[in-house]
Write a protein that holds these residues in place. Structure first.
Motif, mmCIF file in Angstrom:
data_model
loop_
_atom_site.group_PDB
_atom_site.id
_atom_site.type_symbol
_atom_site.label_atom_id
_atom_site.label_comp_id
_atom_site.label_asym_id
_atom_site.label_seq_id
_atom_site.Cartn_x
_atom_site.Cartn_y
_atom_site.Cartn_z
ATOM 1 N N VAL A 1 -1.887 5.699 -9.946
ATOM 2 C CA VAL A 1 -3.256 5.754 -9.414
ATOM 3 C C VAL A 1 -3.422 6.993 -8.541
ATOM 4 N N VAL A 2 -2.459 7.240 -7.666
ATOM 5 C CA VAL A 2 -2.514 8.428 -6.811
ATOM 6 C C VAL A 2 -2.465 9.685 -7.665
ATOM 7 N N ALA A 3 -1.606 9.707 -8.672
ATOM 8 C CA ALA A 3 -1.491 10.886 -9.538
ATOM 9 C C ALA A 3 -2.796 11.147 -10.284
ATOM 10 N N GLU A 4 -3.424 10.115 -10.803
ATOM 11 C CA GLU A 4 -4.683 10.288 -11.528
ATOM 12 C C GLU A 4 -5.804 10.714 -10.576
ATOM 13 N N ALA A 5 -5.849 10.142 -9.380
ATOM 14 C CA ALA A 5 -6.855 10.550 -8.392
ATOM 15 C C ALA A 5 -6.663 12.019 -8.018
ATOM 16 N N MET B 1 0.835 -1.176 0.000
ATOM 17 C CA MET B 1 0.000 0.000 0.000
ATOM 18 C C MET B 1 0.884 1.245 0.000
ATOM 19 N N TYR B 2 0.445 2.235 -0.757
ATOM 20 C CA TYR B 2 1.196 3.476 -0.889
ATOM 21 C C TYR B 2 0.242 4.649 -0.717
ATOM 22 N N HIS B 3 0.803 5.788 -0.330
ATOM 23 C CA HIS B 3 -0.048 6.958 -0.189
ATOM 24 C C HIS B 3 0.650 8.200 -0.707
ATOM 25 N N ASP C 1 -13.427 8.639 -12.671
ATOM 26 C CA ASP C 1 -13.130 7.470 -13.491
ATOM 27 C C ASP C 1 -11.803 6.894 -13.001
ATOM 28 N N LEU C 2 -11.890 6.168 -11.899
ATOM 29 C CA LEU C 2 -10.697 5.606 -11.263
ATOM 30 C C LEU C 2 -10.952 4.152 -10.903
ATOM 31 N N PRO C 3 -9.927 3.322 -10.929
ATOM 32 C CA PRO C 3 -10.092 1.958 -10.424
ATOM 33 C C PRO C 3 -10.177 2.014 -8.894
ATOM 34 N N LEU C 4 -11.263 1.482 -8.356
ATOM 35 C CA LEU C 4 -11.490 1.506 -6.906
ATOM 36 C C LEU C 4 -11.502 0.094 -6.355
ATOM 37 N N SER C 5 -11.048 -0.053 -5.125
ATOM 38 C CA SER C 5 -11.114 -1.343 -4.448
ATOM 39 C C SER C 5 -11.735 -1.152 -3.071
ATOM 40 N N PHE C 6 -12.776 -1.941 -2.808
ATOM 41 C CA PHE C 6 -13.442 -1.913 -1.513
ATOM 42 C C PHE C 6 -13.116 -3.165 -0.713
ATOM 43 N N SER D 1 -6.137 20.532 -1.097
ATOM 44 C CA SER D 1 -7.476 20.756 -1.619
ATOM 45 C C SER D 1 -8.089 21.944 -0.883
ATOM 46 N N PRO D 2 -9.213 22.445 -1.371
ATOM 47 C CA PRO D 2 -9.897 23.518 -0.641
ATOM 48 C C PRO D 2 -10.378 23.091 0.747
ATOM 49 N N LEU D 3 -10.432 21.793 0.995
ATOM 50 C CA LEU D 3 -10.851 21.275 2.296
ATOM 51 C C LEU D 3 -9.672 20.927 3.191
ATOM 52 N N GLY D 4 -8.475 21.202 2.734
ATOM 53 C CA GLY D 4 -7.280 20.826 3.470
ATOM 54 C C GLY D 4 -6.615 19.628 2.819
ATOM 55 N N PRO D 5 -5.545 19.133 3.418
ATOM 56 C CA PRO D 5 -4.830 17.999 2.830
ATOM 57 C C PRO D 5 -5.713 16.755 2.716
ATOM 58 N N ILE D 6 -5.563 16.060 1.605
ATOM 59 C CA ILE D 6 -6.262 14.802 1.380
ATOM 60 C C ILE D 6 -5.208 13.723 1.187
ATOM 61 N N THR D 7 -5.363 12.627 1.910
ATOM 62 C CA THR D 7 -4.463 11.493 1.778
ATOM 63 C C THR D 7 -5.103 10.467 0.862
ATOM 64 N N LEU D 8 -4.406 10.139 -0.215
ATOM 65 C CA LEU D 8 -4.856 9.143 -1.181
ATOM 66 C C LEU D 8 -4.047 7.872 -0.966
ATOM 67 N N VAL D 9 -4.730 6.747 -0.879
ATOM 68 C CA VAL D 9 -4.061 5.470 -0.628
ATOM 69 C C VAL D 9 -4.389 4.527 -1.772
ATOM 70 N N CYS D 10 -3.365 3.836 -2.263
ATOM 71 C CA CYS D 10 -3.589 2.881 -3.352
ATOM 72 C C CYS D 10 -2.814 1.602 -3.078
ATOM 73 N N ASP D 11 -3.200 0.567 -3.824
ATOM 74 C CA ASP D 11 -2.508 -0.711 -3.702
ATOM 75 C C ASP D 11 -1.630 -0.983 -4.920
ATOM 76 N N GLY D 12 -1.397 0.035 -5.725
ATOM 77 C CA GLY D 12 -0.600 -0.111 -6.941
ATOM 78 C C GLY D 12 -1.454 -0.308 -8.175
#
Length: 163
Positions: free
Chosen positions: A46-50, A1-3, A66-71, A8-19
């Motif tokens: 993935v993080v860059a596109e998000a 996992m990477y982040h 339009d992003l690959p998501l994993s739940f 953002s206008p709401l403050g920092p957003i942390t994006l996490v991906c699995d590659g």
């Protein structure tokens, strides 16, 4: 996992991906947010596109992601709720009861609310579009002020496009 962390206008957003897929999008001080030390840091497509799509969203240039998501970290019920959240149109809201009915469980509004609160991919999976039965703002892991900001942003851009 990477982040990665984006402004953002709401403050920092942390994006996490699995590659391969985005698995998290967290506002600062959000409930149920994992510690950043739980993930490595690296440049990731993935993080860059998000990040790019979130920037477009905040600028009013994007209504759907339009992003690959994993739940994968949710229960079957939570995943069902999170998929249903993705079907709520930009600029619109539904109640917890309406969302429960949409997934075929009309008496499960409380369970839907709990699953909504555990949504790991905030904003992109728009849990902010769920409101109380009478239209009032209720819980949001990122804070009610941020929920109101997101709804105002969407309503403002939705109205602009109607003119």
């Amino acid at each position: 996992m990477y982040h990665g962390i984006v402004d953002s206008p709401l403050g920092p957003i942390t994006l996490v991906c699995d590659g391969e897929s985005l698995v998290g999008c967290y506002l600062e001080q959000q409930r149920h947010r994992p510690a950043e030390t739980d993930f490595g840091v690296r440049d990731d497509h993935v993080v860059a596109e998000a990040a790019a799509q979130l920037s477009e969203y905040f600028a009013g240039e994007r209504r759907t992601f339009d992003l690959p998501l994993s739940f994968a970290r949710g229960t079957d019920f939570q995943q069902q709720v999170w998929r249903a959240l993705c079907e709520i149109p930009y600029g619109e809201t539904v109640s917890y009861g309406e969302l429960a009915a949409r997934i075929g469980q009309p008496t499960a509004s409380r369970a839907v609310g709990l699953a909504n609160g555990r949504n790991p991919i905030g904003i992109i999976v728009p849990c902010h579009r769920v409101v109380g039965a009478n239209g009032t703002l209720t819980g949001y892991g990122g804070g009610l002020g941020r929920k109101q900001q997101l709804l105002d942003l969407e309503r403002g851009h939705a109205q602009l496009s109607l003119v």
